[in-house]
Scaffold this motif. Structure first.
Motif, PDB file in Angstrom:
ATOM      1  N   SER A  65       0.812  -1.212   0.000  1.00 53.30           N
ATOM      2  CA  SER A  65       0.000   0.000   0.000  1.00 53.30           C
ATOM      3  C   SER A  65       0.845   1.261   0.000  1.00 53.30           C
ATOM      4  O   SER A  65       1.682   1.460   0.897  1.00 53.30           O
ATOM      5  N   ASN A  66       0.592   2.115  -0.979  1.00 51.20           N
ATOM      6  CA  ASN A  66       1.289   3.399  -1.038  1.00 51.20           C
ATOM      7  C   ASN A  66       0.882   4.312   0.107  1.00 51.20           C
ATOM      8  O   ASN A  66       1.633   5.209   0.496  1.00 51.20           O
ATOM      9  N   ASP A  67      -0.310   4.108   0.665  1.00 53.45           N
ATOM     10  CA  ASP A  67      -0.751   4.907   1.808  1.00 53.45           C
ATOM     11  C   ASP A  67       0.041   4.575   3.066  1.00 53.45           C
ATOM     12  O   ASP A  67       0.212   5.421   3.945  1.00 53.45           O
ATOM     13  N   TRP A  69       3.261   2.715   3.022  1.00 49.86           N
ATOM     14  CA  TRP A  69       4.670   2.411   2.884  1.00 49.86           C
ATOM     15  C   TRP A  69       5.358   3.292   1.855  1.00 49.86           C
ATOM     16  O   TRP A  69       4.771   3.647   0.833  1.00 49.86           O
ATOM     17  N   ILE A  70       6.617   3.606   2.111  1.00 46.56           N
ATOM     18  CA  ILE A  70       7.527   4.202   1.153  1.00 46.56           C
ATOM     19  C   ILE A  70       8.448   3.093   0.661  1.00 46.56           C
ATOM     20  O   ILE A  70       9.005   2.329   1.466  1.00 46.56           O
ATOM     21  N   SER A  94      11.652  -1.191  -6.999  1.00 51.32           N
ATOM     22  CA  SER A  94      10.200  -1.302  -6.831  1.00 51.32           C
ATOM     23  C   SER A  94       9.636  -2.342  -7.796  1.00 51.32           C
ATOM     24  O   SER A  94       8.419  -2.386  -8.032  1.00 51.32           O
ATOM     25  N   ARG A 127       5.255   5.196   6.088  1.00 50.40           N
ATOM     26  CA  ARG A 127       5.136   6.644   5.924  1.00 50.40           C
ATOM     27  C   ARG A 127       5.074   7.322   7.289  1.00 50.40           C
ATOM     28  O   ARG A 127       5.639   8.391   7.485  1.00 50.40           O
TER      29      ARG A 127
END
Length: 471
Positions: A65-67, A69-70, A94, A127
């Motif tokens: 999830s981009n929300d 994790w970086i 990535s 994040r």
């Protein structure tokens, strides 16, 4: 002691001392999770609250999830030490060949060697960087993980890890180990051991014996670490005196560190702020090599064996203060110059730490500010009316003769200050006073830098908030 960005870092081989202690006080979080089948994120037990979690339930071959994790890529942070500071040989990508959700509730981090002998792998970090216990309470960070199922010569150089770094590391990348690092789970070369470690203080040496850190190991209970799921957990306890850090595998405590093992400033620099969480599989470098006794990986090292992560969860318990927030603190665009700009809401910084404040209104403050330190606040809007004054809420417990300047610079740290004031001892590091200063007239939107200048190397000021005015 994971694959992190540090300078000149190396590890000395050390005995695999077992430190088996009493069962964890939160064993319910861990029991029954040793099998290979997927397990949901455990419900927080009575008295605990789920702060944050991810069970990697996304579609097969999707990125995490981009929300949440970086995804770290390349061989260093921008401006950070090469090879992530630990001599690792892989490049993080990535690419879903290296980093993917498998559709069965697991994250797979897979190191791969190409036909030219080059290694790639995956690394992610949360994040959020505000994970810490409430005042007088506890925080628990845990994950159910299967280490790469490879042993012996085929495992040479494998370095899976589940760990944290102190929030002030972001945007600096050169302040390790003072900002603190908690290694919840590390393993190298397919050895049937879990390592748990605290990094802190100065490098080399210091209270945390850097670069090795204050660590302990033990074998995984019941079944081998490799090829089996085990639950790795860490508790950060501010509810006891002395404050304590504890490490667990499958509910069995195997390591602890408390505040009395170092001076207060070292402990606070490592723990008086939030942390962010990382997962990665590195290859070779400053931990696998000395444990193996030779350079890793080798021609015998097998490519393509993943670490599987079932879930990551953060729980909070007790405390007289507010529970950790469920969303990140504000950073980046700080809005109007004429509002109260919280000093800890920087975009980037160097040399600072963050701590809870006893100042009116509570909250947190920037701490341990000394010559050369700075903090950036992006996109501060002064509007069309000219600002002519700056004031800041500051405190100082600096020793006799130690003082310095709090300066305001616009758009670049190399630009001349538009204003400054001098501050010395105010009667204590939490004895707050508001000091004004005239500034050159400012309009429009600017990146604002607070810079700190002193003729002495010692810390000289804390800052809680600052603001600007037209008169």
């Amino acid at each position: 002691m994971s694959a992190r960005t540090t300078t000149g870092r190396r590890y000395a081989a050390r005995p695999l001392t077992l430190m088996v202690a009493a069962a964890a006080t939160v064993t319910a979080l861990c029991l029954g999770l040793l099998g290979s089948a997927r397990a949901a994120v455990p419900t927080a037990p009575s008295g605990w609250t789920t702060v944050w979690s991810d069970d990697f339930s996304g579609a097969a071959n999707s990125l995490p999830s981009n929300d949440n994790w970086i995804i770290d890529t390349g061989t260093s942070y921008p401006g950070g030490a090469a090879n992530w500071g630990t001599g690792e040989v892989q490049t993080y990508t990535s690419n879903t060949a290296n980093l993917r959700q498998d559709g069965s509730g697991n994250l797979r981090i897979t190191p791969i060697r190409d036909s030219a002998g080059n290694w790639t792998s995956g690394r992610i970090e949360t994040r959020r960087s505000d994970f810490e216990p409430p005042s007088g309470g506890k925080l628990r960070i845990e994950s159910r993980i299967q280490m790469p199922n490879v042993t012996g010569a085929a495992a040479a150089g494998y370095w899976p890890a589940f760990w944290t770094l102190g929030a002030p590391y972001r945007g600096n990348y050169w302040n390790w180990p003072s900002i603190g690092e908690f290694d919840l789970m590390e393993n190298v070369n397919g050895v049937n051991q879990v390592w748990g470690t605290l990094h802190c203080g100065t490098n080399p040496g210091g209270y945390c014996n850097e670069t090795s850190g204050l660590g302990a190991t033990r074998a995984c209970p019941g079944s081998a670490c490799q090829g089996n799921f085990h639950t790795y957990a860490f508790e950060w306890d501010r509810s006891v005196s002395p404050q304590q850090l504890r490490w667990y595998v499958d509910g069995v405590q195997f390591h602890s560190v408390n505040v009395n093992q170092m001076d207060a400033s070292t402990w606070n620099a490592a723990t008086a702020h939030g942390h962010f969480i990382l997962l990665n599989v590195a290859m070779g470098g400053a931990f696998p090599d000395p444990v193996a006794g030779y350079k890793t990986p080798t021609a015998s090292t097998v490519s393509g064996v993943p670490m599987l992560v079932d879930y990551v969860a953060v729980y909070s318990s007790g405390g007289g203060g507010t529970q950790p927030p469920t969303s990140p603190p504000p950073t980046g665009n700080t809005g109007s110059a004429y509002g109260t700009l919280q000093a800890e809401s920087y975009t980037q910084q160097a040399g600072t730490t963050v701590e809870n404040t006893t100042d009116s209104g509570g909250g947190r403050n920037l701490a341990s500010l000394a010559n050369g330190d700075w903090a950036l606040y992006s996109g501060v809007d002064f509007g069309t009316t000219t600002a002519r004054q700056f004031k800041a809420r500051v405190a100082s417990g600096a020793g006799g003769g130690v003082s310095g300047l709090v300066e305001v610079r616009l758009d670049s740290r190399s630009n001349a200050p538009i204003g400054s004031f001098s501050v010395g001892n105010t009667g204590g590091w939490q004895n707050w006073t508001t000091i004004p200063a005239n500034i050159s007239g400012v309009t429009g939107k600017h990146d604002v830098y607070l810079t700190f200048t002193s003729g002495q190397p010692a810390d000289f000021v804390n800052v809680n908030w600052f603001t600007f005015s037209t008169t």
